[in-house]
Design an enzyme around this catalytic site. Structure first.
Site, PDB file in Angstrom:
ATOM      1  CB  VAL A 116      -0.888  -0.093   1.266  1.00 46.87           C
ATOM      2  CG1 VAL A 116      -2.059  -0.977   1.032  1.00 46.87           C
ATOM      3  CG2 VAL A 116      -0.205  -0.073   2.430  1.00 46.87           C
TER       4      VAL A 116
ATOM      5  CB  SER B 113      -5.305   2.140  16.942  1.00 44.51           C
ATOM      6  OG  SER B 113      -5.003   1.674  18.035  1.00 44.51           O
TER       7      SER B 113
ATOM      8  CE1 TYR C  11      -0.969   0.351  14.670  1.00 44.25           C
ATOM      9  CE2 TYR C  11      -1.648   1.116  16.654  1.00 44.25           C
ATOM     10  CZ  TYR C  11      -1.877   0.404  15.279  1.00 44.25           C
ATOM     11  OH  TYR C  11      -2.766  -0.521  15.054  1.00 44.25           O
TER      12      TYR C  11
ATOM     13  CB  ALA D 169       2.053   9.624  15.071  1.00 44.20           C
TER      14      ALA D 169
ATOM     15  CE  LYS E 180      -3.470   1.819  12.610  1.00 52.84           C
ATOM     16  NZ  LYS E 180      -4.149   1.345  11.475  1.00 52.84           N
TER      17      LYS E 180
HETATM   18  N1  LIG Z   1      -4.750  -6.115  16.171  1.00 50.32           N
HETATM   19  C1  LIG Z   1      -4.959  -5.004  17.179  1.00 50.32           C
HETATM   20  O1  LIG Z   1      -4.972  -4.932  18.351  1.00 50.32           O
HETATM   21  C2  LIG Z   1      -5.347  -3.721  16.422  1.00 50.32           C
HETATM   22  C3  LIG Z   1      -5.870  -2.755  17.269  1.00 50.32           C
HETATM   23  C4  LIG Z   1      -6.051  -1.508  16.574  1.00 50.32           C
HETATM   24  C5  LIG Z   1      -6.033  -1.283  15.317  1.00 50.32           C
HETATM   25  N2  LIG Z   1      -5.629  -2.279  14.245  1.00 50.32           N
HETATM   26  C6  LIG Z   1      -5.359  -2.253  12.888  1.00 50.32           C
HETATM   27  O2  LIG Z   1      -6.315  -3.096  12.516  1.00 50.32           O
HETATM   28  C7  LIG Z   1      -5.693  -3.453  11.001  1.00 50.32           C
HETATM   29  C8  LIG Z   1      -5.700  -4.738  10.710  1.00 50.32           C
HETATM   30  O3  LIG Z   1      -4.965  -5.123  11.988  1.00 50.32           O
HETATM   31  P1  LIG Z   1      -4.682  -6.674  12.309  1.00 50.32           P
HETATM   32  O4  LIG Z   1      -4.734  -6.939  13.790  1.00 50.32           O
HETATM   33  O5  LIG Z   1      -5.671  -7.601  11.399  1.00 50.32           O
HETATM   34  O6  LIG Z   1      -3.133  -6.913  11.479  1.00 50.32           O
HETATM   35  P2  LIG Z   1      -2.394  -8.335  10.918  1.00 50.32           P
HETATM   36  O7  LIG Z   1      -0.952  -8.241  11.061  1.00 50.32           O
HETATM   37  O8  LIG Z   1      -3.201  -9.408  11.493  1.00 50.32           O
HETATM   38  O9  LIG Z   1      -3.038  -8.020   9.533  1.00 50.32           O
HETATM   39  C9  LIG Z   1      -2.292  -6.891   8.521  1.00 50.32           C
HETATM   40  C10 LIG Z   1      -2.278  -7.248   7.194  1.00 50.32           C
HETATM   41  O10 LIG Z   1      -1.615  -6.073   6.502  1.00 50.32           O
HETATM   42  C11 LIG Z   1      -0.830  -6.590   5.556  1.00 50.32           C
HETATM   43  N3  LIG Z   1       0.230  -5.554   5.417  1.00 50.32           N
HETATM   44  C12 LIG Z   1       1.356  -4.958   6.156  1.00 50.32           C
HETATM   45  N4  LIG Z   1       1.793  -4.205   5.392  1.00 50.32           N
HETATM   46  C13 LIG Z   1       1.553  -3.912   4.338  1.00 50.32           C
HETATM   47  C14 LIG Z   1       1.674  -3.368   2.978  1.00 50.32           C
HETATM   48  N5  LIG Z   1       2.564  -2.483   3.016  1.00 50.32           N
HETATM   49  N6  LIG Z   1       0.955  -3.453   1.959  1.00 50.32           N
HETATM   50  C15 LIG Z   1      -0.157  -4.427   2.159  1.00 50.32           C
HETATM   51  N7  LIG Z   1      -0.445  -5.056   3.087  1.00 50.32           N
HETATM   52  C16 LIG Z   1       0.283  -4.982   4.188  1.00 50.32           C
HETATM   53  C17 LIG Z   1      -0.245  -7.774   6.334  1.00 50.32           C
HETATM   54  O11 LIG Z   1       0.711  -8.737   5.369  1.00 50.32           O
HETATM   55  C18 LIG Z   1      -1.273  -8.322   6.979  1.00 50.32           C
HETATM   56  O12 LIG Z   1      -1.690  -9.560   6.075  1.00 50.32           O
HETATM   57  C19 LIG Z   1      -4.330  -2.546  11.161  1.00 50.32           C
HETATM   58  O13 LIG Z   1      -4.504  -1.128  10.248  1.00 50.32           O
HETATM   59  C20 LIG Z   1      -4.186  -2.344  12.394  1.00 50.32           C
HETATM   60  O14 LIG Z   1      -3.167  -1.073  12.786  1.00 50.32           O
HETATM   61  C21 LIG Z   1      -5.203  -3.539  14.956  1.00 50.32           C
END
Ligand SMILES: NC(=O)c1ccc[n+]([C@@H]2O[C@H](COP(=O)([O-])OP(=O)(O)OC[C@H]3O[C@@H](n4cnc5c(N)ncnc54)[C@H](O)[C@@H]3O)[C@@H](O)[C@H]2O)c1
Length: 274
Positions: free
Chosen positions: A90, A168, A181, A183, A185
Site C-alpha cells: 500500500v 486505533s 503508531y 501518530a 492512526k
Molecule cells: N490487532 C489490534 O490489536 C489492532 C488494534 C487497533 C487497530 N488495528 C489495526 O487494524 C488493522 C488490521 O490489523 P490486524 O490486527 O488484522 O493485523 P494483521 O497483522 O493480522 O494483518 C495486517 C495485514 O496487513 C498486511 N500488510 C502489512 N503491510 C502491508 C503493506 N505495506 N501493504 C499491504 N498489506 C500490508 C499484512 O501482510 C497483514 O496481512 C491494522 O490497520 C491495524 O493497525 C489492529
C-alpha cells in the site's frame, strides 16, 4: 436485517490476515465480490481460497455481475469468480492502482474500500530512531491515503461508495509504547474526517473504526497471562477478536449507514468511551 450488500464489489487491503481477512470473509457471506489485497501473495490467495471454499455468492449471481470484454478474458477470470487476490504494497501507489484495476477488471466496478493493511512496531518513543518512524506512518497513514486516492475516482464516477478506514485507540486516546503508531492512526482519524467532507457530494461515505487491542497475528506477542492482565483495563473484561471489528466494518459498508459519514466508531470493549 438484510444489509443490502449483495452484488456489491469491495477492495480490502490487508486481506491476508486478522481483521482484513475476517472482513473479507464476512463481506463475501453477504454476497459481496472481493479484491483481496495484501503485501504477501500467499496470504491474499489463502483468503480467496477460504472465500471460495465457503461458497461465496452463488455462481449465477456472480456471473450476472461480471463485466464483458477484453480485460476479463485476458485475466482468465471465470463467471464464478467471487474473490481475487492482488499482491500490493500500500505504500507503492503504482501497486495500489494495479490492485484497484485488478478488482475493476474482475468485477466491473468498485463500491467499497476497506483499508485494513497496517503494522505496529511498538517501543518507547525516546528509544526509537527517527529513521524507523516512516515505516508505520508510510503503511498506516500514507498507505490508507494511497488507496483512497486510487479508489475514489471510480466511486465518484458512479456517485456511490463506502470507504472504511481503521485507526486505533492508540491514535484516539493514546497508549504508552505506541507513539509512532498512534501518530499514524491519529492521522487516519483526521484524514477520514476531511475526506468525508470532500466526498460527501458524490454520496461516498467515509468512516473509521477505532479498535482496542484485538487478538490477531499483529498481537501474537500476547501470552495468556498478559491477555488476562490487559483484559482488566477493558470494562467488558476481554480483549477483542477480529469478528468484533469486522462486524462494524461490514455494517459501515452497507447502505444501512448511508446517513453516517466522517464518524469514528470505537470498538474496544468500553476502553475509551468516546
Ligand atoms: N490487532 C489490534 O490489536 C489492532 C488494534 C487497533 C487497530 N488495528 C489495526 O487494524 C488493522 C488490521 O490489523 P490486524 O490486527 O488484522 O493485523 P494483521 O497483522 O493480522 O494483518 C495486517 C495485514 O496487513 C498486511 N500488510 C502489512 N503491510 C502491508 C503493506 N505495506 N501493504 C499491504 N498489506 C500490508 C499484512 O501482510 C497483514 O496481512 C491494522 O490497520 C491495524 O493497525 C489492529
Amino acid at each position: 436485517m438484510d444489509l443490502l450488500l449483495r452484488d456489491k464489489v469491495a477492495l480490502v487491503t490487508g486481506a491476508g490476515s486478522g481483521i482484513g481477512r475476517t472482513t473479507a470473509l464476512m463481506l463475501a457471506e453477504e454476497g459481496v465480490r472481493i479484491g483481496c489485497a495484501d503485501l504477501f501473495k500467499e496470504r491474499a490467495e489463502e483468503t480467496v481460497e477460504m472465500i471460495r471454499a465457503r461458497g461465496g455468492p452463488a455462481p449465477e449471481e456472480a456471473k450476472a455481475a461480471q463485466p464483458r470484454g477484453e480485460g476479463r478474458k485476458a485475466k482468465g477470470i471465470s463467471g464464478e469468480t467471487t474473490a481475487i487476490a492482488s499482491v500490493c504494497d500500500v505504500t507503492n501507489y503504482g501497486q495500489v492502482a494495479q490492485a484497484v484495476a485488478d478488482t475493476l477488471v474482475a468485477f466491473g466496478r468498485l463500491d467499497i474500500l476497506v483499508n485494513s493493511a497496517g503494522v505496529s512496531a511498538g517501543g518507547l518513543f525516546m528509544e526509537t530512531e527517527p529513521e524507523s518512524w516512516s515505516l508505520e506512518i508510510g503503511i498506516n497513514l500514507v498507505g490508507t491515503m494511497n488507496c483512497c486516492h486510487a479508489a475514489a475516482p471510480h466511486m465518484i464516477t458512479k456517485g456511490y461508495g463506502k470507504i472504511v478506514n481503521i485507526a486505533s485507540d492508540a491514535g484516539r486516546v493514546g497508549e504508552k509504547r505506541l507513539s509512532v503508531y498512534g501518530a499514524s492512526k491519529g492521522g487516519v482519524l483526521g484524514f477520514t474526517k476531511c475526506l468525508a467532507l470532500e466526498l460527501a457530494r458524490y454520496k461516498i461515505n467515509v468512516n473509521v473504526v477505532s479498535p482496542g487491542v484485538v487478538k490477531s497475528p499483529m498481537t501474537s506477542f500476547l501470552t495468556e497471562d498478559l491477555e488476562k492482565e490487559w483484559a482488566k483495563f477493558y470494562p467488558l473484561r476481554r480483549l477483542g477478536v477480529p469478528e468484533d471489528v469486522a462486524n462494524m466494518i461490514v455494517f459501515l459498508c452497507s447502505d444501512r449507514t448511508s446517513w453516517m459519514t466522517g464518524q469514528t466508531v470505537s470498538i474496544d470493549g468500553g476502553f475509551s468511551r468516546i
